[in-house]
Design a protein around this motif. Structure first.
Motif, PDB file in Angstrom:
ATOM      1  N   LEU A 169       0.808  -1.213   0.000  1.00 29.27           N
ATOM      2  CA  LEU A 169       0.000   0.000   0.000  1.00 29.27           C
ATOM      3  C   LEU A 169       0.845   1.269   0.000  1.00 29.27           C
ATOM      4  N   LYS A 170       0.435   2.265  -0.797  1.00 33.50           N
ATOM      5  CA  LYS A 170       0.964   3.615  -0.710  1.00 33.50           C
ATOM      6  C   LYS A 170       0.004   4.444   0.149  1.00 33.50           C
ATOM      7  N   ILE A 171       0.576   5.276   1.024  1.00 34.12           N
ATOM      8  CA  ILE A 171      -0.242   6.055   1.953  1.00 34.12           C
ATOM      9  C   ILE A 171      -0.048   7.544   1.691  1.00 34.12           C
ATOM     10  N   VAL A 172      -1.174   8.231   1.469  1.00 33.90           N
ATOM     11  CA  VAL A 172      -1.185   9.675   1.251  1.00 33.90           C
ATOM     12  C   VAL A 172      -1.907  10.311   2.435  1.00 33.90           C
ATOM     13  N   LYS A 173      -1.266  11.253   3.101  1.00 34.56           N
ATOM     14  CA  LYS A 173      -1.877  11.904   4.267  1.00 34.56           C
ATOM     15  C   LYS A 173      -2.304  13.320   3.915  1.00 34.56           C
ATOM     16  N   ALA A 174      -3.573  13.631   4.178  1.00 32.31           N
ATOM     17  CA  ALA A 174      -4.085  14.973   3.932  1.00 32.31           C
ATOM     18  C   ALA A 174      -3.566  15.942   4.985  1.00 32.31           C
ATOM     19  N   VAL A 175      -3.160  17.108   4.544  1.00 29.85           N
ATOM     20  CA  VAL A 175      -2.811  18.227   5.411  1.00 29.85           C
ATOM     21  C   VAL A 175      -3.718  19.383   5.021  1.00 29.85           C
ATOM     22  N   HIS A 176      -4.508  19.849   5.968  1.00 33.78           N
ATOM     23  CA  HIS A 176      -5.444  20.939   5.674  1.00 33.78           C
ATOM     24  C   HIS A 176      -4.743  22.283   5.869  1.00 33.78           C
ATOM     25  N   VAL A 177      -4.685  23.045   4.794  1.00 31.62           N
ATOM     26  CA  VAL A 177      -3.946  24.303   4.802  1.00 31.62           C
ATOM     27  C   VAL A 177      -4.875  25.420   5.277  1.00 31.62           C
ATOM     28  N   THR A 178      -4.946  25.580   6.577  1.00 34.19           N
ATOM     29  CA  THR A 178      -5.759  26.646   7.168  1.00 34.19           C
ATOM     30  C   THR A 178      -4.913  27.867   7.509  1.00 34.19           C
ATOM     31  N   ASP A 179      -3.653  27.627   7.840  1.00 29.64           N
ATOM     32  CA  ASP A 179      -2.693  28.705   8.128  1.00 29.64           C
ATOM     33  C   ASP A 179      -1.300  28.094   8.072  1.00 29.64           C
ATOM     34  N   GLU A 180      -0.291  28.829   8.498  1.00 33.89           N
ATOM     35  CA  GLU A 180       1.083  28.360   8.361  1.00 33.89           C
ATOM     36  C   GLU A 180       1.411  27.159   9.253  1.00 33.89           C
ATOM     37  N   SER A 181       0.530  26.825  10.179  1.00 31.63           N
ATOM     38  CA  SER A 181       0.755  25.625  10.988  1.00 31.63           C
ATOM     39  C   SER A 181       0.749  24.363  10.126  1.00 31.63           C
ATOM     40  N   ALA A 182       0.187  24.458   8.921  1.00 27.49           N
ATOM     41  CA  ALA A 182       0.184  23.314   8.010  1.00 27.49           C
ATOM     42  C   ALA A 182       1.599  22.894   7.632  1.00 27.49           C
ATOM     43  N   ILE A 183       2.534  23.823   7.653  1.00 24.82           N
ATOM     44  CA  ILE A 183       3.926  23.499   7.327  1.00 24.82           C
ATOM     45  C   ILE A 183       4.481  22.513   8.345  1.00 24.82           C
ATOM     46  N   GLU A 184       4.245  22.784   9.604  1.00 25.36           N
ATOM     47  CA  GLU A 184       4.702  21.890  10.678  1.00 25.36           C
ATOM     48  C   GLU A 184       3.981  20.551  10.624  1.00 25.36           C
ATOM     49  N   THR A 185       2.677  20.581  10.320  1.00 28.17           N
ATOM     50  CA  THR A 185       1.912  19.334  10.217  1.00 28.17           C
ATOM     51  C   THR A 185       2.473  18.448   9.115  1.00 28.17           C
ATOM     52  N   GLY A 186       2.782  19.050   7.982  1.00 24.26           N
ATOM     53  CA  GLY A 186       3.368  18.285   6.892  1.00 24.26           C
ATOM     54  C   GLY A 186       4.673  17.614   7.291  1.00 24.26           C
ATOM     55  N   LYS A 187       5.520  18.360   7.994  1.00 28.82           N
ATOM     56  CA  LYS A 187       6.794  17.803   8.443  1.00 28.82           C
ATOM     57  C   LYS A 187       6.595  16.641   9.418  1.00 28.82           C
ATOM     58  N   LEU A 188       5.535  16.726  10.230  1.00 27.42           N
ATOM     59  CA  LEU A 188       5.240  15.675  11.197  1.00 27.42           C
ATOM     60  C   LEU A 188       4.944  14.349  10.502  1.00 27.42           C
ATOM     61  N   TYR A 189       4.233  14.409   9.373  1.00 27.53           N
ATOM     62  CA  TYR A 189       3.823  13.177   8.695  1.00 27.53           C
ATOM     63  C   TYR A 189       4.819  12.689   7.643  1.00 27.53           C
ATOM     64  N   GLU A 190       5.773  13.512   7.275  1.00 23.12           N
ATOM     65  CA  GLU A 190       6.716  13.138   6.215  1.00 23.12           C
ATOM     66  C   GLU A 190       7.380  11.773   6.420  1.00 23.12           C
ATOM     67  N   PRO A 191       7.839  11.449   7.624  1.00 16.82           N
ATOM     68  CA  PRO A 191       8.529  10.160   7.786  1.00 16.82           C
ATOM     69  C   PRO A 191       7.615   8.937   7.665  1.00 16.82           C
ATOM     70  N   TYR A 192       6.317   9.155   7.684  1.00 15.59           N
ATOM     71  CA  TYR A 192       5.372   8.037   7.754  1.00 15.59           C
ATOM     72  C   TYR A 192       4.541   7.853   6.483  1.00 15.59           C
ATOM     73  N   ALA A 193       4.386   8.905   5.696  1.00 16.91           N
ATOM     74  CA  ALA A 193       3.542   8.849   4.500  1.00 16.91           C
ATOM     75  C   ALA A 193       4.395   8.756   3.245  1.00 16.91           C
ATOM     76  N   ASP A 194       3.782   8.283   2.159  1.00 21.16           N
ATOM     77  CA  ASP A 194       4.457   8.262   0.857  1.00 21.16           C
ATOM     78  C   ASP A 194       4.279   9.583   0.129  1.00 21.16           C
ATOM     79  N   ALA A 195       3.236  10.315   0.484  1.00 25.00           N
ATOM     80  CA  ALA A 195       2.984  11.630  -0.107  1.00 25.00           C
ATOM     81  C   ALA A 195       2.036  12.398   0.808  1.00 25.00           C
TER      82      ALA A 195
END
Length: 216
Positions: free
Chosen positions: A102-128
């Protein structure tokens, strides 16, 4: 530029996307928030049986419990899982162990600049990552663009592919791609007309997306 059409709810929807030369097709299942064009896992599996080679079937879901996510993928026969809701990053590893293909894609909701940190949090675990818009009632399929400046920052600093979603349509996808420079784009409501996926708009979206960077 890779193109995914989401909200495939019928064989007619599927044909529109295939004719437009899509790379991936999303099936919305396991919804807990307001959504349109959702199907059951069994309905998705029946449609996927008719999907030609080299088009990726994507299970798009609001479900959060690990076992529910694994069960949904197994029943639907999808080969990519798009997690729209909040889950613990480490749980994605549990899913990957259970379903090694399985390839795993994690949604990051871009509501404000906190989305940048959220994306970094999931990078090691998701494929995209997929950058989407949310409202109080919807966690996808809003038809509303978000701040592409933030999305561009996420793309520029991401170690994994980033897909742009949220309010894209044939009229704005070229501008969005040129600004954000994503790995791919994803559309749902933006290719509808009178409430259903429209062949002309679907084809126009794919054409605009694939030609967006040709002048660079």
């Amino acid at each position: 530029m890779r193109v995914k059409f989401c909200g495939t709810a019928s064989l007619a929807d599927m044909r529109c996307a295939i004719d437009a030369g899509c790379d991936a097709m999303g099936f919305i299942m396991g919804v807990t928030h307001q959504s349109s064009d959702f199907v059951t896992a069994a309905e998705a599996a029946k449609m996927i049986r008719h999907l030609p080679p080299f088009i990726e079937p994507v299970a798009v879901t609001h479900l959060q419990e690990t076992e529910d996510l694994i069960g949904l993928v197994k029943e639907s026969r999808c080969t990519t899982l798009q997690v729209q809701n909040a889950v613990e990053p480490s749980e994605l590893d549990v899913i990957r162990y259970a379903l090694p293909y399985l390839k795993i894609v994690k949604a990051v909701h871009v509501t404000d600049e906190s989305a940048i940190e959220t994306g970094k949090l999931y990078e090691p675990y998701a494929d995209a990552l997929i950058l989407d818009t949310r409202t109080a009632a919807k966690i996808g399929g809003t038809g509303i663009p978000h701040d592409w400046n933030i999305s561009a920052k996420i793309v520029a600093n991401s170690a994994i592919p980033v897909i742009l979603a949220g309010g894209l349509r044939p009229e704005n996808v070229r501008e969005a791609i040129r600004k954000v420079r994503p790995y791919g784009v994803d559309v749902h409501t933006g290719v509808k007309k009178d409430g259903v996926r429209n062949p002309e708009r679907t084809l126009a979206f794919a054409r605009e997306a694939r030609n967006a960077l040709l002048q660079d």
